[in-house]
Design a protein around this motif. Structure first.
Motif, PDB file in Angstrom:
ATOM      1  N   PRO A 287       0.358 -27.781   1.859  1.00  0.00           N
ATOM      2  CA  PRO A 287       1.142 -26.871   1.024  1.00  0.00           C
ATOM      3  C   PRO A 287       0.336 -26.448  -0.203  1.00  0.00           C
ATOM      4  O   PRO A 287      -0.647 -27.084  -0.582  1.00  0.00           O
ATOM      5  CB  PRO A 287       2.360 -27.708   0.640  1.00  0.00           C
ATOM      6  N   GLY A 288       0.766 -25.361  -0.831  1.00  0.00           N
ATOM      7  CA  GLY A 288       0.089 -24.863  -2.017  1.00  0.00           C
ATOM      8  C   GLY A 288       0.085 -23.351  -2.044  1.00  0.00           C
ATOM      9  O   GLY A 288       0.723 -22.684  -1.218  1.00  0.00           O
ATOM     10  N   THR A 289      -0.639 -22.791  -2.983  1.00  0.00           N
ATOM     11  CA  THR A 289      -0.787 -21.342  -3.104  1.00  0.00           C
ATOM     12  C   THR A 289      -2.181 -20.943  -2.633  1.00  0.00           C
ATOM     13  O   THR A 289      -3.186 -21.507  -3.097  1.00  0.00           O
ATOM     14  CB  THR A 289      -0.566 -20.892  -4.556  1.00  0.00           C
ATOM     15  N   PHE A 290      -2.245 -19.998  -1.716  1.00  0.00           N
ATOM     16  CA  PHE A 290      -3.513 -19.575  -1.124  1.00  0.00           C
ATOM     17  C   PHE A 290      -3.642 -18.058  -1.257  1.00  0.00           C
ATOM     18  O   PHE A 290      -2.654 -17.325  -1.157  1.00  0.00           O
ATOM     19  CB  PHE A 290      -3.590 -19.959   0.355  1.00  0.00           C
ATOM     20  N   ARG A 291      -4.866 -17.606  -1.439  1.00  0.00           N
ATOM     21  CA  ARG A 291      -5.122 -16.170  -1.506  1.00  0.00           C
ATOM     22  C   ARG A 291      -5.512 -15.668  -0.125  1.00  0.00           C
ATOM     23  O   ARG A 291      -6.518 -16.100   0.452  1.00  0.00           O
ATOM     24  CB  ARG A 291      -6.213 -15.851  -2.522  1.00  0.00           C
ATOM     25  N   VAL A 292      -4.709 -14.747   0.409  1.00  0.00           N
ATOM     26  CA  VAL A 292      -4.988 -14.105   1.693  1.00  0.00           C
ATOM     27  C   VAL A 292      -5.667 -12.774   1.408  1.00  0.00           C
ATOM     28  O   VAL A 292      -5.153 -11.956   0.634  1.00  0.00           O
ATOM     29  CB  VAL A 292      -3.690 -13.893   2.494  1.00  0.00           C
ATOM     30  N   THR A 293      -6.818 -12.564   2.024  1.00  0.00           N
ATOM     31  CA  THR A 293      -7.611 -11.350   1.806  1.00  0.00           C
ATOM     32  C   THR A 293      -7.875 -10.666   3.132  1.00  0.00           C
ATOM     33  O   THR A 293      -8.136 -11.332   4.145  1.00  0.00           O
ATOM     34  CB  THR A 293      -8.956 -11.695   1.130  1.00  0.00           C
ATOM     35  N   VAL A 294      -7.806  -9.332   3.144  1.00  0.00           N
ATOM     36  CA  VAL A 294      -8.153  -8.564   4.332  1.00  0.00           C
ATOM     37  C   VAL A 294      -9.157  -7.495   3.922  1.00  0.00           C
ATOM     38  O   VAL A 294      -9.058  -6.900   2.840  1.00  0.00           O
ATOM     39  CB  VAL A 294      -6.902  -7.927   4.988  1.00  0.00           C
ATOM     40  N   GLU A 295     -10.148  -7.287   4.783  1.00  0.00           N
ATOM     41  CA  GLU A 295     -11.179  -6.275   4.537  1.00  0.00           C
ATOM     42  C   GLU A 295     -11.391  -5.488   5.821  1.00  0.00           C
ATOM     43  O   GLU A 295     -11.782  -6.051   6.846  1.00  0.00           O
ATOM     44  CB  GLU A 295     -12.484  -6.935   4.097  1.00  0.00           C
ATOM     45  N   ALA A 296     -11.095  -4.187   5.762  1.00  0.00           N
ATOM     46  CA  ALA A 296     -11.193  -3.316   6.935  1.00  0.00           C
ATOM     47  C   ALA A 296     -12.309  -2.306   6.713  1.00  0.00           C
ATOM     48  O   ALA A 296     -12.378  -1.666   5.659  1.00  0.00           O
ATOM     49  CB  ALA A 296      -9.869  -2.597   7.178  1.00  0.00           C
ATOM     50  N   THR A 297     -13.175  -2.163   7.714  1.00  0.00           N
ATOM     51  CA  THR A 297     -14.298  -1.229   7.649  1.00  0.00           C
ATOM     52  C   THR A 297     -14.190  -0.243   8.797  1.00  0.00           C
ATOM     53  O   THR A 297     -14.103  -0.654   9.962  1.00  0.00           O
ATOM     54  CB  THR A 297     -15.640  -1.972   7.728  1.00  0.00           C
ATOM     55  N   ASP A 298     -14.193   1.056   8.484  1.00  0.00           N
ATOM     56  CA  ASP A 298     -14.100   2.045   9.548  1.00  0.00           C
ATOM     57  C   ASP A 298     -15.495   2.415  10.058  1.00  0.00           C
ATOM     58  O   ASP A 298     -16.512   1.900   9.564  1.00  0.00           O
ATOM     59  CB  ASP A 298     -13.315   3.283   9.099  1.00  0.00           C
ATOM     60  N   ALA A 299     -15.548   3.315  11.046  1.00  0.00           N
ATOM     61  CA  ALA A 299     -16.816   3.661  11.678  1.00  0.00           C
ATOM     62  C   ALA A 299     -17.795   4.304  10.699  1.00  0.00           C
ATOM     63  O   ALA A 299     -19.010   4.236  10.889  1.00  0.00           O
ATOM     64  CB  ALA A 299     -16.563   4.595  12.861  1.00  0.00           C
ATOM     65  N   ALA A 300     -17.268   4.944   9.642  1.00  0.00           N
ATOM     66  CA  ALA A 300     -18.124   5.593   8.658  1.00  0.00           C
ATOM     67  C   ALA A 300     -18.598   4.634   7.575  1.00  0.00           C
ATOM     68  O   ALA A 300     -19.328   5.046   6.661  1.00  0.00           O
ATOM     69  CB  ALA A 300     -17.376   6.767   8.015  1.00  0.00           C
ATOM     70  N   GLY A 301     -18.176   3.363   7.655  1.00  0.00           N
ATOM     71  CA  GLY A 301     -18.594   2.389   6.668  1.00  0.00           C
ATOM     72  C   GLY A 301     -17.682   2.277   5.464  1.00  0.00           C
ATOM     73  O   GLY A 301     -17.949   1.489   4.556  1.00  0.00           O
ATOM     74  N   ARG A 302     -16.604   3.062   5.428  1.00  0.00           N
ATOM     75  CA  ARG A 302     -15.661   2.959   4.312  1.00  0.00           C
ATOM     76  C   ARG A 302     -14.855   1.671   4.434  1.00  0.00           C
ATOM     77  O   ARG A 302     -14.470   1.272   5.531  1.00  0.00           O
ATOM     78  CB  ARG A 302     -14.738   4.177   4.287  1.00  0.00           C
ATOM     79  N   VAL A 303     -14.574   1.054   3.290  1.00  0.00           N
ATOM     80  CA  VAL A 303     -13.928  -0.259   3.276  1.00  0.00           C
ATOM     81  C   VAL A 303     -12.584  -0.165   2.559  1.00  0.00           C
ATOM     82  O   VAL A 303     -12.479   0.424   1.482  1.00  0.00           O
ATOM     83  CB  VAL A 303     -14.818  -1.312   2.589  1.00  0.00           C
ATOM     84  N   ILE A 304     -11.554  -0.719   3.200  1.00  0.00           N
ATOM     85  CA  ILE A 304     -10.249  -0.901   2.579  1.00  0.00           C
ATOM     86  C   ILE A 304     -10.021  -2.403   2.450  1.00  0.00           C
ATOM     87  O   ILE A 304     -10.151  -3.138   3.432  1.00  0.00           O
ATOM     88  CB  ILE A 304      -9.122  -0.273   3.422  1.00  0.00           C
TER      89      ILE A 304
END
Length: 788
Positions: A287-304
């Motif tokens: 149990p505890g507080t955790f940071r969930v991170t997502v990183e999406a990269t499209d075919a052109a290299g742009r990152v969300i």
């Protein structure tokens, strides 16, 4: 509403206000348009239903799952796709965020071409996308077999393939409604309207069929809803999140992305897949507080990217654990004109409960010039549902290794269930150079096979010794001492040595440096390994090029009562020479019998060949099957090996698949027909081979108990969801080897594993393999499947 009605009594005003509030709440529901013909309209449903068809059922399923929607039913009976194209604007004018598009049944009945159907469906979808809507295609359900038109469903299957391909090419979601019905036993009698063919020539679902159709739509539409409009925001799909239990997360993405990587605190990791809306699963260990991170990269290299702090409730779980070890993984930088090697690791949860799976590197004991380690690595943790698969590409890089070799320890932990978790680890060594890409499969060795004491390893000959290496992996927390003794083909000791393997480490030593006096001598040699702790042993060899380097795990050794099956057979294909060596560690001669089991034959009296191996000696069979059974035996079947010898021990089997002299390799996965624990399993789940441009994946099945048997084969996606089901019938002692593309046309690229069961009992040997155009076979997994 009139003024007189507004002047009504207070109770009536309260009702009106409640209705207004309900309407406001309803406005927050996601509007969806279900467009199609009479099957969307709901023909054949309960006549007393005021909201027939799959749309209201789907609306309830989604709302119950926390996705409030309102689905407008725009189905019109008897409509073709051309008529639908002329009507679609009217439906789109009604407004919506998602279009569910299932049409084409009437086109097929009127023999309209598949090209026309595909064009019209794509044009309708394009109109919706031009208004900013997302589109979900759906294949049409099977035609009734006693109706008119496509009673054999040949045209319907072609349209199914067209719609699946259309959706894939345009990056749209798709529901395979055809397979949802086709894969069910007796689907026509169970899920279709019981009408005369002249009254219902095409075939419509009954109420149970509409339930089935809504169930097929549900996971796909849920994933589309979870993917949102493209903000990249994380959506928590599991509430509350409990330590030790699977937790699901979605992400608001739209379009196609090259990669979507999830991280869950300091050590958790997942790879989002487009087929499930790039969502991810994980099991938090406390149990505890955790940071969930997502990183999406499209075919052109742009990152969300986005992150979210989540609170995990509960207490620290009491874990059930199991471990396995991949004895060799490799990563090399490409040299000019040379090859690059990398290791992928595939993890498949074979058990019935969700697991947290941790992968860690056993530190290599090489000199600094042989190994580049970027930083001290922590284990990578992955959450897996039952039947789910995770693929860790370039796993050594993820663990911090820039270049070098290591072993990987895989620990599976489950917070529930009555048995230890079962996670299969399979590594794929990729060699990439100017000639293309070649791969080698190394299965993880379960903890039950880690052993102390003496055992024999075979497969060392003169050429192998000059370029080969001994690999020792110590997964335990204390150092291991390993004594080695080398025996010549006559069973006489010729060299010995001692090695110390530090705790949680991998050791690799050149055979030529360990046993210089044996170099150039004719083999094969037997090697006895005696360890004071549990270690995993393997041999790595190389031919004339780095591309021919290969790894051989602990060879097969059983008891005198065992029978082994060798499904990796074939000679000459792609220049390979299948070579089997047998080492007899006993003190008396050993008699071996090889039986050739042929594809498509009832193998009750197979051809046999007998050989004798002297005490402490060895036997080498070049071009294995042709030497035993003649030229007519090449390219087909499987070999059964049995042995006898009073007071003796079982032999060690090892082999190679070499394209040039001296290159070592794995003969294949020999399957023991009498498991050491005496237990047969009535279900098996096997990870599929990695796709290849020329090698065709196949599944081998042979009946073992002299009776006909039905094998149920399910194709599963990465999350363990069933994509399609086929039944394979085997006669007694029959060996069959259907291609997976033949079993699951148009679906093979989406499948990650197959689950095998015996609905009516029996016993079957099963293996997964890839077959080359020349007929050679590379087996990636094998098992015995039987009812207890």
């Amino acid at each position: 509403m009139s003024a007189s009605r507004l002047r009504s009594t207070a109770p009536l005003l309260a009702v009106v206000l409640a209705q207004m509030l309900a309407s406001a709440a309803l406005a927050t529901d996601t509007p969806i348009i279900a467009f199609g013909d009479s099957i969307t309209e709901g023909f054949g449903d309960d006549p007393e239903s005021t909201h027939p068809g799959y749309p209201p059922r789907l609306e309830r399923l989604l709302s119950d799952a926390g996705f409030p929607v309102s689905i407008a039913n725009w189905g019109v009976g008897g409509e073709t796709t051309s008529e639908g194209l002329s009507r679609i604007d009217e439906a789109l004018d009604d407004g919506g965020e998602i279009l569910l598009l299932m049409e084409g049944t009437n086109d097929i009945n009127r023999q309209i071409s598949g090209e026309t159907i595909r064009y019209n469906l794509n044009a309708m979808a394009a109109k919706a996308e031009a208004r900013g809507m997302r589109v979900v295609h759906a294949t049409v359900i099977p035609h009734r077999p006693d109706g008119t038109g496509d009673i054999e469903n040949f045209a319907t299957r072609d349209v199914q393939a067209d719609i699946l391909n259309l959706a894939e090419s345009q990056g749209r979601a798709v529901v395979d409604a055809f397979s949802a019905f086709w894969d069910e036993a007796d689907f026509f009698s169970r899920f279709y309207l019981d009408d005369l063919p002249e009254e219902d020539p095409v075939g419509h679902p009954n109420p149970a069929g509409y339930d089935l159709l809504a169930d097929a739509f549900f996971p796909v539409v849920r994933s589309v809803l979870a993917s949102g409009s493209g903000s990249g925001q994380i959506q928590v799909l599991t509430q509350p999140i409990l330590a030790g239990q699977i937790a699901s997360f979605g992400v608001d993405l739209r379009g196609s992305f090259h990669s979507v990587i999830w991280r869950f605190g300091s050590d958790g990791w997942a790879d989002g897949q487009p087929g499930d809306g790039y969502s991810a699963d994980f099991v938090f260990d406390r149990p505890g507080t955790f940071r969930v991170t997502v990183e999406a990269t499209d075919a052109a290299g742009r990152v969300i990217s986005n992150h979210l702090d989540v609170v995990v409730q509960g207490s620290i779980p009491t874990w059930r654990t199991s471990r396995s070890l991949v004895a060799l993984a490799r990563r090399t930088h490409p040299a000019p004109g040379g090859s690059r090697r990398t290791t992928e690791l595939r993890l498949t949860n074979l058990g019935a409960t969700s697991v947290r799976t941790e992968v860690e590197m056993l530190a290599p004991t090489f000199s600094p010039r042989d190994l580049e380690v970027r930083a001290a690595s922590t284990p990578i943790a992955v959450g897996l549902r039952p039947g789910q698969t995770a693929l860790l590409g370039d796993v050594l890089a993820a663990l911090g290794v820039g270049e070098g070799s290591a072993a990987l320890r895989v620990t599976a932990r489950a917070a529930s269930g009555s048995v230890a978790p079962q996670v299969e680890a399979a590594a794929r060594l990729l060699t990439i150079d100017a000639a293309g890409e070649r791969s080698e499969i190394i299965l993880g060795i379960p903890e039950s096979a880690w052993s102390t004491g003496a055992r024999f390893v075979g497969g060392i000959d003169g050429a192998f010794g000059t370029a080969g290496a001994l690999v020792l992996a110590n997964p335990e927390s204390q150092a291991a001492t390993v004594d080695l003794q080398l025996f010549d083909p006559a069973g006489l000791p010729v060299a010995s040595g001692t090695l110390s393997v530090p705790a949680s480490s991998t050791l690799q030593r050149s055979l030529s440096l360990l046993f210089p006096t044996a170099l150039g001598a004719p083999g094969p040699f037997g090697l006895r390994v005696n360890a004071d702790r549990k270690v995993v042993v393997g041999l790595e060899g190389a031919g004339s090029t780095d591309a021919e380097r290969s790894f051989v795990p602990v060879p097969v050794q059983g008891t005198l009562t065992d029978t082994f099956y060798l499904p990796t057979m074939g000679n000459g294909g792609d220049g390979f020479n299948r070579r089997l060596a047998v080492f007899n560690p006993g003190v008396a001669p050993l008699q071996l019998r090889f039986a050739l089991l042929r594809l498509g034959a009832v193998n009750t009296s197979p051809p046999v060949a007998d050989r004798t191996v002297p005490a402490g000696g060895s036997l080498v069979l070049e071009n294995l099957r042709t030497q035993l059974f003649g030229q007519s035996a090449d390219g087909v079947g499987m070999i059964r090996v049995t042995w006898s010898g009073a007071g003796n021990v079982a032999p060690v089997l090892f082999g190679s698949a070499a394209s040039s002299p001296g290159a070592a390799g794995v003969l294949g996965y020999a399957v023991r027909a009498s498991p050491t624990d005496g237990v047969f399993y009535d279900a098996a789940l096997l990870a599929l081979p990695s796709p290849s441009s020329s090698w065709a994946p196949v599944i081998g099945l042979m009946e073992l108990e002299s009776s006909s048997v039905t094998v149920r084969v399910e194709l599963l996606d990465m999350l363990g969801e069933t994509l399609a089901i086929r039944n394979v019938q085997l006669l007694r002692r029959e060996l069959d080897e259907p291609t997976l593309a033949g079993l699951f046309p148009n679906l093979l690229g989406t499948g990650w594993s197959v689950r095998l069961t015996l609905p009516d009992g029996g016993a079957v040997i099963a293996y997964l393999a890839s077959r080359s155009p020349a007929g050679d076979l590379e087996v990636t997994a094998a098992t015995i499947l039987a009812t207890p």
